[in-house]
Design an enzyme around this catalytic site. Sequence first.
Site, short mmCIF file in Angstrom:
data_model
loop_
_atom_site.label_atom_id
_atom_site.label_comp_id
_atom_site.label_asym_id
_atom_site.label_seq_id
_atom_site.Cartn_x
_atom_site.Cartn_y
_atom_site.Cartn_z
N ASP A 285 0.88 -1.04 -0.19
CA ASP A 285 0.06 -0.03 -0.26
C ASP A 285 0.95 1.17 0.11
O ASP A 285 2.01 1.25 0.63
CB ASP A 285 -0.76 -0.15 1.25
CG ASP A 285 -1.76 1.40 1.24
OD1 ASP A 285 -2.52 1.52 0.72
OD2 ASP A 285 -1.31 1.94 2.45
N ASP B 99 -1.38 -0.47 6.29
CA ASP B 99 -1.17 0.28 7.69
C ASP B 99 -2.62 0.74 7.74
O ASP B 99 -2.87 1.03 9.14
CB ASP B 99 -0.41 1.40 7.54
CG ASP B 99 -0.88 2.77 6.87
OD1 ASP B 99 -1.42 2.25 5.71
OD2 ASP B 99 -0.55 3.62 7.10
N ASP C 184 -7.06 -1.59 4.42
CA ASP C 184 -5.99 -2.54 3.92
C ASP C 184 -6.34 -3.98 4.61
O ASP C 184 -5.71 -5.06 4.52
CB ASP C 184 -4.50 -2.34 4.47
CG ASP C 184 -4.03 -1.11 3.58
OD1 ASP C 184 -4.44 -0.99 2.44
OD2 ASP C 184 -3.33 -0.28 4.06
#
Length: 270
Positions: A57, A225, A229
């Site tokens: 990410d 994080d 996600d």
Amino acid sequence: AINRAIAVLMISCPCSLGLATPLSILVGSTRAIKLGIIYNNTEIFEKASKIDTICFDKTGTLSEGEFEVVDFQSVVDDALDIIYTLESVSTHPIAKSLINYCKKNNATLLNMEVEEIPGVGIKTEEFFIHKEGNTIYLSNIDEIIAKIEVVDKIKDNAKTVINQLTNNNINVCMLTGDNKQTALSVSNVLSIKEENVYYEVKPEDKLNIIDSFSKSNHKVCFVGDGINDALALNKADLSIAMGSGSDIAKNSSDITIVNNNLENINRSII
């Protein structure tokens, strides 16, 4: 002679076999904790050795996740009050930066029912706030009433970490909700192949991307994080959460990088 000697030792002291694995896990876990790496289960060591693809990410992982407001435009006087109220329900790094900006400009919370839609934006009955690239738009029912430009800094060691992964024959991908232009500008800096950049992705898209790799017989690690996600972290063969991230992300992961040092990702899987 060596084979016979080993056979005698194994027969005379079979406990060494039973002790070897837990002892090695204990030593490895202890060393990892000192580096800021927490392993959340004992299967990780075996899974990490099989990883051939890693998906990052972007925001808060490859980037600092500490956004700075560089421009603000509005056609209404209470835009900052509205933005402050909407963003107050979110834990996203952009939301945190906007909240700080609003506080510095003496914004106040309004009495509104606010709903966050992961990967889309935040809304009330009258207002909707969403992100496109590095621009955040606040709209009412009829039109855009405010626009905010933000910038995010790439982590200093991100490129080095990605190069190390690539040199170890691990395929590196980047997943982001940013638009194509923003995503590719970041990937160019980090030397991530254009075909491995997924932009304008929603939480369910991250899950589908991880799933597609798995169906192609790849062993996938996902690093994230945020709340959005969690689905991908649960789906990946190995999942890593940054310590500064949300509790949901950390609870969904196999490994937590407590000190947010990207180099610990490489130490965890290479």
